[in-house]
Each structure stands twice: as structure tokens, then as C-alpha cells.
Scaffold this motif. Sequence first.
Motif, PDB file in Angstrom:
ATOM      1  N   ILE A  63      13.873  16.737  31.401  1.00 17.51           N
ATOM      2  CA  ILE A  63      12.968  17.799  31.847  1.00 17.51           C
ATOM      3  C   ILE A  63      13.203  18.102  33.328  1.00 17.51           C
ATOM      4  O   ILE A  63      13.284  19.265  33.739  1.00 17.51           O
ATOM      5  CB  ILE A  63      11.502  17.404  31.585  1.00 17.51           C
ATOM      6  N   ASN A  64      13.323  17.055  34.123  1.00 15.71           N
ATOM      7  CA  ASN A  64      13.532  17.251  35.562  1.00 15.71           C
ATOM      8  C   ASN A  64      14.888  17.882  35.867  1.00 15.71           C
ATOM      9  O   ASN A  64      15.004  18.710  36.771  1.00 15.71           O
ATOM     10  CB  ASN A  64      13.405  15.916  36.293  1.00 15.71           C
ATOM     11  N   GLN A  65      15.917  17.490  35.099  1.00 16.44           N
ATOM     12  CA  GLN A  65      17.262  17.985  35.391  1.00 16.44           C
ATOM     13  C   GLN A  65      17.504  19.387  34.838  1.00 16.44           C
ATOM     14  O   GLN A  65      18.125  20.220  35.508  1.00 16.44           O
ATOM     15  CB  GLN A  65      18.303  17.014  34.825  1.00 16.44           C
ATOM     16  N   PHE A  66      17.025  19.663  33.623  1.00 17.32           N
ATOM     17  CA  PHE A  66      17.397  20.904  32.944  1.00 17.32           C
ATOM     18  C   PHE A  66      16.270  21.942  32.871  1.00 17.32           C
ATOM     19  O   PHE A  66      16.518  23.089  32.508  1.00 17.32           O
ATOM     20  CB  PHE A  66      17.903  20.591  31.533  1.00 17.32           C
ATOM     21  N   GLU A  67      15.034  21.538  33.158  1.00 18.63           N
ATOM     22  CA  GLU A  67      13.888  22.441  33.148  1.00 18.63           C
ATOM     23  C   GLU A  67      13.798  23.253  31.848  1.00 18.63           C
ATOM     24  O   GLU A  67      13.788  24.484  31.860  1.00 18.63           O
ATOM     25  CB  GLU A  67      13.943  23.382  34.360  1.00 18.63           C
ATOM     26  N   PRO A  68      13.700  22.571  30.698  1.00 16.72           N
ATOM     27  CA  PRO A  68      13.673  23.285  29.409  1.00 16.72           C
ATOM     28  C   PRO A  68      12.342  23.964  29.150  1.00 16.72           C
ATOM     29  O   PRO A  68      11.305  23.595  29.713  1.00 16.72           O
ATOM     30  CB  PRO A  68      13.895  22.148  28.397  1.00 16.72           C
ATOM     31  N   ASP A  69      12.390  24.963  28.267  1.00 10.89           N
ATOM     32  CA  ASP A  69      11.168  25.598  27.796  1.00 10.89           C
ATOM     33  C   ASP A  69      10.531  24.811  26.661  1.00 10.89           C
ATOM     34  O   ASP A  69       9.328  24.934  26.413  1.00 10.89           O
ATOM     35  CB  ASP A  69      11.483  27.014  27.298  1.00 10.89           C
ATOM     36  N   LEU A  70      11.357  24.026  25.971  1.00  7.61           N
ATOM     37  CA  LEU A  70      10.910  23.335  24.761  1.00  7.61           C
ATOM     38  C   LEU A  70      11.729  22.056  24.612  1.00  7.61           C
ATOM     39  O   LEU A  70      12.940  22.065  24.854  1.00  7.61           O
ATOM     40  CB  LEU A  70      11.131  24.249  23.556  1.00  7.61           C
ATOM     41  N   VAL A  71      11.073  20.962  24.231  1.00  2.00           N
ATOM     42  CA  VAL A  71      11.747  19.685  23.965  1.00  2.00           C
ATOM     43  C   VAL A  71      11.700  19.420  22.468  1.00  2.00           C
ATOM     44  O   VAL A  71      10.637  19.528  21.848  1.00  2.00           O
ATOM     45  CB  VAL A  71      11.084  18.525  24.726  1.00  2.00           C
ATOM     46  N   ILE A  72      12.851  19.060  21.891  1.00  2.00           N
ATOM     47  CA  ILE A  72      12.927  18.801  20.449  1.00  2.00           C
ATOM     48  C   ILE A  72      13.308  17.343  20.208  1.00  2.00           C
ATOM     49  O   ILE A  72      14.384  16.893  20.598  1.00  2.00           O
ATOM     50  CB  ILE A  72      13.983  19.701  19.759  1.00  2.00           C
ATOM     51  N   ASP A  73      12.411  16.610  19.590  1.00  4.73           N
ATOM     52  CA  ASP A  73      12.693  15.251  19.121  1.00  4.73           C
ATOM     53  C   ASP A  73      13.439  15.363  17.796  1.00  4.73           C
ATOM     54  O   ASP A  73      12.979  16.053  16.873  1.00  4.73           O
ATOM     55  CB  ASP A  73      11.376  14.494  18.915  1.00  4.73           C
ATOM     56  N   THR A  74      14.602  14.730  17.707  1.00 10.34           N
ATOM     57  CA  THR A  74      15.414  14.849  16.490  1.00 10.34           C
ATOM     58  C   THR A  74      15.934  13.480  16.058  1.00 10.34           C
ATOM     59  O   THR A  74      15.810  12.494  16.780  1.00 10.34           O
ATOM     60  CB  THR A  74      16.618  15.786  16.709  1.00 10.34           C
ATOM     61  N   GLY A  75      16.549  13.458  14.893  1.00 15.18           N
ATOM     62  CA  GLY A  75      17.177  12.246  14.392  1.00 15.18           C
ATOM     63  C   GLY A  75      16.758  11.948  12.965  1.00 15.18           C
ATOM     64  O   GLY A  75      16.167  12.775  12.273  1.00 15.18           O
ATOM     65  N   GLU A 178      11.120   6.734  17.918  1.00  9.46           N
ATOM     66  CA  GLU A 178      11.196   7.461  19.190  1.00  9.46           C
ATOM     67  C   GLU A 178      10.213   8.610  19.400  1.00  9.46           C
ATOM     68  O   GLU A 178       9.945   8.990  20.542  1.00  9.46           O
ATOM     69  CB  GLU A 178      12.615   8.036  19.389  1.00  9.46           C
ATOM     70  N   THR A 179       9.707   9.230  18.344  1.00 11.96           N
ATOM     71  CA  THR A 179       8.935  10.467  18.513  1.00 11.96           C
ATOM     72  C   THR A 179       7.795  10.303  19.500  1.00 11.96           C
ATOM     73  O   THR A 179       7.543  11.191  20.334  1.00 11.96           O
ATOM     74  CB  THR A 179       8.396  10.965  17.166  1.00 11.96           C
ATOM     75  N   ALA A 180       7.080   9.192  19.449  1.00 11.31           N
ATOM     76  CA  ALA A 180       5.949   8.987  20.355  1.00 11.31           C
ATOM     77  C   ALA A 180       6.400   9.043  21.812  1.00 11.31           C
ATOM     78  O   ALA A 180       5.732   9.646  22.662  1.00 11.31           O
ATOM     79  CB  ALA A 180       5.258   7.658  20.057  1.00 11.31           C
ATOM     80  N   GLY A 181       7.533   8.421  22.123  1.00 13.83           N
ATOM     81  CA  GLY A 181       8.040   8.439  23.491  1.00 13.83           C
ATOM     82  C   GLY A 181       8.379   9.836  23.960  1.00 13.83           C
ATOM     83  O   GLY A 181       8.063  10.227  25.093  1.00 13.83           O
ATOM     84  N   VAL A 182       9.020  10.605  23.084  1.00 14.73           N
ATOM     85  CA  VAL A 182       9.375  11.991  23.430  1.00 14.73           C
ATOM     86  C   VAL A 182       8.117  12.827  23.632  1.00 14.73           C
ATOM     87  O   VAL A 182       8.007  13.595  24.597  1.00 14.73           O
ATOM     88  CB  VAL A 182      10.269  12.610  22.340  1.00 14.73           C
ATOM     89  N   PHE A 183       7.153  12.693  22.730  1.00 17.65           N
ATOM     90  CA  PHE A 183       5.922  13.483  22.824  1.00 17.65           C
ATOM     91  C   PHE A 183       5.123  13.125  24.082  1.00 17.65           C
ATOM     92  O   PHE A 183       4.625  14.015  24.783  1.00 17.65           O
ATOM     93  CB  PHE A 183       5.059  13.279  21.580  1.00 17.65           C
ATOM     94  N   ILE A 184       4.982  11.840  24.377  1.00 19.02           N
ATOM     95  CA  ILE A 184       4.220  11.428  25.559  1.00 19.02           C
ATOM     96  C   ILE A 184       4.844  12.015  26.823  1.00 19.02           C
ATOM     97  O   ILE A 184       4.155  12.596  27.670  1.00 19.02           O
ATOM     98  CB  ILE A 184       4.145   9.895  25.651  1.00 19.02           C
ATOM     99  N   ALA A 185       6.163  11.882  26.947  1.00 22.33           N
ATOM    100  CA  ALA A 185       6.850  12.384  28.142  1.00 22.33           C
ATOM    101  C   ALA A 185       6.731  13.896  28.262  1.00 22.33           C
ATOM    102  O   ALA A 185       6.498  14.428  29.357  1.00 22.33           O
ATOM    103  CB  ALA A 185       8.321  11.975  28.098  1.00 22.33           C
ATOM    104  N   SER A 186       6.866  14.612  27.153  1.00 23.33           N
ATOM    105  CA  SER A 186       6.782  16.070  27.186  1.00 23.33           C
ATOM    106  C   SER A 186       5.377  16.543  27.514  1.00 23.33           C
ATOM    107  O   SER A 186       5.168  17.397  28.378  1.00 23.33           O
ATOM    108  CB  SER A 186       7.214  16.656  25.838  1.00 23.33           C
ATOM    109  N   LEU A 187       4.400  15.994  26.815  1.00 25.37           N
ATOM    110  CA  LEU A 187       3.015  16.410  27.024  1.00 25.37           C
ATOM    111  C   LEU A 187       2.552  16.114  28.441  1.00 25.37           C
ATOM    112  O   LEU A 187       1.886  16.931  29.072  1.00 25.37           O
ATOM    113  CB  LEU A 187       2.105  15.723  26.007  1.00 25.37           C
ATOM    114  N   LYS A 188       2.907  14.934  28.952  1.00 21.39           N
ATOM    115  CA  LYS A 188       2.524  14.573  30.318  1.00 21.39           C
ATOM    116  C   LYS A 188       3.154  15.496  31.355  1.00 21.39           C
ATOM    117  O   LYS A 188       2.630  15.663  32.455  1.00 21.39           O
ATOM    118  CB  LYS A 188       2.916  13.121  30.611  1.00 21.39           C
TER     119      LYS A 188
END
Length: 259
Positions: A63-75, A178-188
Amino acid sequence: MKLLIICPIPIEFNACRSVFSLKDIRAKTRCRAARGTLQNTEVYIIESGPAKARSAAETVSGINQFEPDLVIDTGTCGGLSSGSLIGEIIISEVCYEYDISGSGFPRRIIPEMKLPSAFEFLSTNDKDRILRKAAEFGRDMNYFVKSGIQASGEYLVQSLAAKKNLHSLLHADGCNWETAGVFIASLKNSVPPLSIRIVSDLGDEDALKTFRKNAKKSSFELYRFIENLIISGWFSDFMESWRLVSSTKKESMPDTVLP
């Protein structure tokens, strides 16, 4: 539009990079990363490593490096519902961090477990329309796509008893690390998160064996589906609906991760 896609393990990262024809770039944290453009959409992917801590750290860094509009948790993920099939794709409306207590499977749901996806902030009509559209795209590609709930925790679900326990408590369709980690970081960080995962095992006694057999093929199928969503404008459609969400709701994203 910029998308940041989190790919936890090498099989998933390699499949995503190959399907999207991305070029390697340098991530600040020295994790593998790649970028490219699909249908006027900038795509950045990071191989986060497995489990919640690594996925959260790489999501924040991305998020800090690329400044995305949307984060997608995948796998990949394990299938928990009784009708789960290898190869079905789950788009999550909510994630539950089921091992938050640190003492194995929970006996009840506590508020701190619940982590909303960006769909939970949309109007009901917009959410239903966009999810229905994804299911229709999947049908056209001969994939079964459904919306549901992901259970995220680092206890490996590999028994019928554990599978039934999680499903009965959380009504979860899938489980992963992993989803919880991705969601926490994105939401925060006030960036809307989505989760799109494919079932590669059924959470039973043969889970590891089944995962090893299906992970590579399932990963390619997942990223072909996501590629189709990008090219078809599905993510653009989502972002149009996101722009209609009130600023008050958007500003509440960090508050949805309870301390």
C-alpha cells in the motif's frame, strides 16, 4: 485504477505473474513482486509468504509503495461447506479470524473476529449486482463462483471434525492462513479489500495430499478468472460503486478492526 494483489506462496505468485504476463520489479521489503497493465488497469503483485503476519506486513508495504485503489487477497483455500468442490471460487463478503484466542478453535464468535470485505460497505443492490456478475463470468468460463465467508487462521484444517466445527460456528465456505492479515492491513490503512480464492482441498484428512495435487492447476484457474474480471471491467464496475459509498462509511474502515 491500481490493483494490489497479494499472492501468499510461490505457486500462486508464479501462476499470477505468468497468466498476467507481468514483469519483475523490486519491492521495498525484498519480497518478490511484479507489475503490468491489463485493460488500462495497473496491476501490482507481491509474494507475501504464508500466514497472517507476513501477509499483513506485505500488504502494508505494498500500500505504501504502490498506493493501490483496491487490495485483493488471493490464493488457494480449503473447502468447508458440505457441498464444496475442488476448483470452486469463493468471493468473500466477510472474513473471520478464528484463531484470535490462541487456544485452538473458538467456542463462540466474538466481535474482534469479524473483518468485513469492501462489499460490506456497498449498498445491498450494488453488492448483489456485482457478485451476480462475477458468478455469470465464472459460468461462462465453466467455473462455479459463489460469494461466502472465509475463515482465516493458522491452525491447519485437516479433519472432518475440525471442518464441521468451523463451518457450524462461522458458516464459512473456505479457510486459509492469510485473508485476515490482508484485511486488517487494508482496513487499517483505509484501502478497500476483497478476497477471491479457489478451493484446492476439502479440509479433511487428505487435505495436504489433495492440496499438493491441485495447488498449481487451481492457482492458474484462479488467476485466469481474475484476469477475465479485470479485462471485462468488473473491478472498474466495483470501483464505480465504491465511489458512491459515503465518506463517513469509508472513514469508518479502520474502526471495523476492533483492538
